[in-house]
Design a protein around this motif. Structure first.
Motif, PDB file in Angstrom:
ATOM      1  N   LEU A   1       0.833  -1.201   0.000  1.00  0.00           N
ATOM      2  CA  LEU A   1       0.000   0.000   0.000  1.00  0.00           C
ATOM      3  C   LEU A   1       0.872   1.257   0.000  1.00  0.00           C
ATOM      4  O   LEU A   1       0.623   2.203  -0.763  1.00  0.00           O
ATOM      5  N   ALA A   2       1.899   1.269   0.837  1.00  0.00           N
ATOM      6  CA  ALA A   2       2.796   2.422   0.898  1.00  0.00           C
ATOM      7  C   ALA A   2       3.569   2.582  -0.410  1.00  0.00           C
ATOM      8  O   ALA A   2       3.698   3.693  -0.937  1.00  0.00           O
ATOM      9  N   ALA A   3       4.081   1.482  -0.945  1.00  0.00           N
ATOM     10  CA  ALA A   3       4.872   1.546  -2.183  1.00  0.00           C
ATOM     11  C   ALA A   3       4.033   2.054  -3.347  1.00  0.00           C
ATOM     12  O   ALA A   3       4.513   2.843  -4.170  1.00  0.00           O
ATOM     13  N   GLN A   4       2.790   1.615  -3.434  1.00  0.00           N
ATOM     14  CA  GLN A   4       1.936   2.043  -4.541  1.00  0.00           C
ATOM     15  C   GLN A   4       1.737   3.550  -4.539  1.00  0.00           C
ATOM     16  O   GLN A   4       1.633   4.175  -5.595  1.00  0.00           O
ATOM     17  N   GLN A   5       1.720   4.140  -3.362  1.00  0.00           N
ATOM     18  CA  GLN A   5       1.489   5.582  -3.271  1.00  0.00           C
ATOM     19  C   GLN A   5       2.624   6.407  -3.865  1.00  0.00           C
ATOM     20  O   GLN A   5       2.442   7.595  -4.157  1.00  0.00           O
ATOM     21  N   MET A   6       3.786   5.798  -4.089  1.00  0.00           N
ATOM     22  CA  MET A   6       4.896   6.518  -4.704  1.00  0.00           C
ATOM     23  C   MET A   6       4.673   6.741  -6.199  1.00  0.00           C
ATOM     24  O   MET A   6       5.347   7.557  -6.818  1.00  0.00           O
ATOM     25  N   GLN A   7       3.750   5.976  -6.806  1.00  0.00           N
ATOM     26  CA  GLN A   7       3.390   6.118  -8.217  1.00  0.00           C
ATOM     27  C   GLN A   7       4.618   6.060  -9.120  1.00  0.00           C
ATOM     28  O   GLN A   7       4.797   6.888 -10.018  1.00  0.00           O
ATOM     29  N   LEU A   8       5.453   5.059  -8.909  1.00  0.00           N
ATOM     30  CA  LEU A   8       6.678   4.889  -9.686  1.00  0.00           C
ATOM     31  C   LEU A   8       6.424   4.013 -10.904  1.00  0.00           C
ATOM     32  O   LEU A   8       5.552   3.144 -10.891  1.00  0.00           O
ATOM     33  N   ASN A   9       7.208   4.234 -11.931  1.00  0.00           N
ATOM     34  CA  ASN A   9       7.078   3.438 -13.147  1.00  0.00           C
ATOM     35  C   ASN A   9       7.637   2.031 -12.928  1.00  0.00           C
ATOM     36  O   ASN A   9       8.734   1.870 -12.401  1.00  0.00           O
ATOM     37  N   ASP A  10       6.872   1.023 -13.319  1.00  0.00           N
ATOM     38  CA  ASP A  10       7.323  -0.372 -13.299  1.00  0.00           C
ATOM     39  C   ASP A  10       7.825  -0.782 -11.914  1.00  0.00           C
ATOM     40  O   ASP A  10       8.819  -1.489 -11.769  1.00  0.00           O
ATOM     41  N   TRP A  11       7.130  -0.338 -10.877  1.00  0.00           N
ATOM     42  CA  TRP A  11       7.605  -0.607  -9.519  1.00  0.00           C
ATOM     43  C   TRP A  11       7.158  -1.990  -9.062  1.00  0.00           C
ATOM     44  O   TRP A  11       6.160  -2.539  -9.514  1.00  0.00           O
ATOM     45  N   MET A  12       7.914  -2.549  -8.125  1.00  0.00           N
ATOM     46  CA  MET A  12       7.555  -3.817  -7.497  1.00  0.00           C
ATOM     47  C   MET A  12       8.389  -4.011  -6.234  1.00  0.00           C
ATOM     48  O   MET A  12       9.456  -3.405  -6.084  1.00  0.00           O
ATOM     49  N   LEU A  13       7.886  -4.827  -5.318  1.00  0.00           N
ATOM     50  CA  LEU A  13       8.634  -5.218  -4.123  1.00  0.00           C
ATOM     51  C   LEU A  13       9.217  -6.599  -4.400  1.00  0.00           C
ATOM     52  O   LEU A  13       8.476  -7.548  -4.678  1.00  0.00           O
ATOM     53  N   ALA A  14      10.527  -6.703  -4.304  1.00  0.00           N
ATOM     54  CA  ALA A  14      11.225  -7.848  -4.891  1.00  0.00           C
ATOM     55  C   ALA A  14      12.055  -8.606  -3.861  1.00  0.00           C
ATOM     56  O   ALA A  14      12.111  -8.263  -2.674  1.00  0.00           O
TER      57      ALA A  14
ATOM     58  N   ILE B   1      21.160   8.765  -7.695  1.00  0.00           N
ATOM     59  CA  ILE B   1      20.986   8.095  -6.411  1.00  0.00           C
ATOM     60  C   ILE B   1      20.123   8.952  -5.486  1.00  0.00           C
ATOM     61  O   ILE B   1      19.365   8.431  -4.654  1.00  0.00           O
ATOM     62  N   GLU B   2      20.211  10.265  -5.668  1.00  0.00           N
ATOM     63  CA  GLU B   2      19.435  11.176  -4.830  1.00  0.00           C
ATOM     64  C   GLU B   2      17.935  10.932  -4.987  1.00  0.00           C
ATOM     65  O   GLU B   2      17.176  11.073  -4.024  1.00  0.00           O
ATOM     66  N   ARG B   3      17.510  10.560  -6.185  1.00  0.00           N
ATOM     67  CA  ARG B   3      16.091  10.260  -6.393  1.00  0.00           C
ATOM     68  C   ARG B   3      15.684   9.055  -5.538  1.00  0.00           C
ATOM     69  O   ARG B   3      14.638   9.064  -4.891  1.00  0.00           O
ATOM     70  N   ASP B   4      16.512   8.022  -5.545  1.00  0.00           N
ATOM     71  CA  ASP B   4      16.209   6.850  -4.725  1.00  0.00           C
ATOM     72  C   ASP B   4      16.127   7.216  -3.251  1.00  0.00           C
ATOM     73  O   ASP B   4      15.237   6.756  -2.526  1.00  0.00           O
ATOM     74  N   ARG B   5      17.055   8.050  -2.813  1.00  0.00           N
ATOM     75  CA  ARG B   5      17.075   8.444  -1.398  1.00  0.00           C
ATOM     76  C   ARG B   5      15.862   9.276  -1.035  1.00  0.00           C
ATOM     77  O   ARG B   5      15.322   9.160   0.083  1.00  0.00           O
ATOM     78  N   ALA B   6      15.403  10.101  -1.963  1.00  0.00           N
ATOM     79  CA  ALA B   6      14.214  10.914  -1.698  1.00  0.00           C
ATOM     80  C   ALA B   6      12.976  10.023  -1.578  1.00  0.00           C
ATOM     81  O   ALA B   6      12.105  10.257  -0.718  1.00  0.00           O
ATOM     82  N   ILE B   7      12.890   8.985  -2.406  1.00  0.00           N
ATOM     83  CA  ILE B   7      11.765   8.056  -2.334  1.00  0.00           C
ATOM     84  C   ILE B   7      11.819   7.287  -1.013  1.00  0.00           C
ATOM     85  O   ILE B   7      10.802   7.101  -0.345  1.00  0.00           O
ATOM     86  N   GLU B   8      13.020   6.841  -0.626  1.00  0.00           N
ATOM     87  CA  GLU B   8      13.175   6.149   0.656  1.00  0.00           C
ATOM     88  C   GLU B   8      12.718   7.043   1.807  1.00  0.00           C
ATOM     89  O   GLU B   8      12.028   6.583   2.723  1.00  0.00           O
ATOM     90  N   ALA B   9      13.102   8.316   1.752  1.00  0.00           N
ATOM     91  CA  ALA B   9      12.727   9.240   2.824  1.00  0.00           C
ATOM     92  C   ALA B   9      11.213   9.394   2.912  1.00  0.00           C
ATOM     93  O   ALA B   9      10.642   9.431   4.016  1.00  0.00           O
ATOM     94  N   GLU B  10      10.545   9.464   1.770  1.00  0.00           N
ATOM     95  CA  GLU B  10       9.093   9.596   1.778  1.00  0.00           C
ATOM     96  C   GLU B  10       8.438   8.313   2.296  1.00  0.00           C
ATOM     97  O   GLU B  10       7.459   8.369   3.056  1.00  0.00           O
TER      98      GLU B  10
END
Length: 216
Positions: free
Chosen positions: A39-52, A86-95
């Motif tokens: 539920l939390a991951a989906q809210q990021m609205q990322l392209n081709d996202w998945m929990l792996a 890498i900063e984009r990844d870190r920003a997503i992690e922070a959110e």
């Protein structure tokens, strides 16, 4: 637990890939923590996202061993050529840590990971997973929850609700290898990396029914 896991193993002999898919989705939907993470991951609205990786793999191995191991990390992967920083990844992690603070998030854009791994450029997350060292790790899930409600996120409770759910499994080598209690090296990966990961991750100690790769 032994009788239950033996019964599961016996029933697995009669299942095909479609049955494995239905069983994993059932287990995921019964797992409150994993549902909240999706539920939390989906809210990021990322392209081709998945929990792996261990998010799905360990759930299956847990069920086959009668265990419930903790979510030591949650690997969110996505594919976005527009921003490889890498900063984009870190920003997503922070959110993610803001809205679901008790989960151990790790976020990586697979559109740049070929550079670190010295592989040909990947074209998707599924393509990226096809290079991962173990076949059993190359499995993931994404979700399409409708009518999201996550008022509890951020309070530390990870409470959230959905009105309907669709889970989508993604795997590079099929699902049957997850259920046969083997650890299989990906032919694209070097043997030394595979063996080192088996040792460092201590899978054979945590899941003693797994086949020892050194005896293959």
């Amino acid at each position: 637990m032994g009788d239950m896991t033996d019964a599961i193993a016996l029933n697995l002999l009669q299942l095909d890939e479609y049955d494995f898919q239905k069983l994993i989705i059932k287990w995921l939907l019964e797992d409150e923590q994993r549902c909240h993470a999706l539920l939390a991951a989906q809210q990021m609205q990322l392209n081709d996202w998945m929990l792996a990786a261990g998010f799905v793999r360990n759930l299956v191995w847990d069920k086959l061993h009668g265990l419930q191991t903790p979510l030591n990390d949650i690997d969110l992967i996505y594919f976005d050529l527009s921003d490889l920083s890498i900063e984009r990844d870190r920003a997503i992690e922070a959110e993610l840590k803001r809205i679901a603070p008790t989960f151990p998030w790790s976020v990586k854009n697979q559109a740049r990971m070929h550079l670190r791994n010295e592989h040909p450029q990947y074209c998707s997350c599924l393509d990226a997973m096809s290079y991962w060292p173990e076949k059993q790790t190359a499995v993931a899930v994404s979700s399409q929850f409708s009518r999201l409600s996550a008022s509890g996120f951020g309070s530390g409770s990870e409470s959230g609700s959905v009105s309907s759910t669709e889970l989508i499994l993604h795997c590079s080598f099929g699902l049957s290898c997850l259920f046969d209690l083997s650890l299989q090296q990906n032919p694209k990966a070097c043997r030394s990396l595979f063996k080192q990961r088996v040792k460092n991750k201590r899978w054979l100690q945590t899941y003693p029914k797994l086949r020892d790769n050194d005896k293959w």
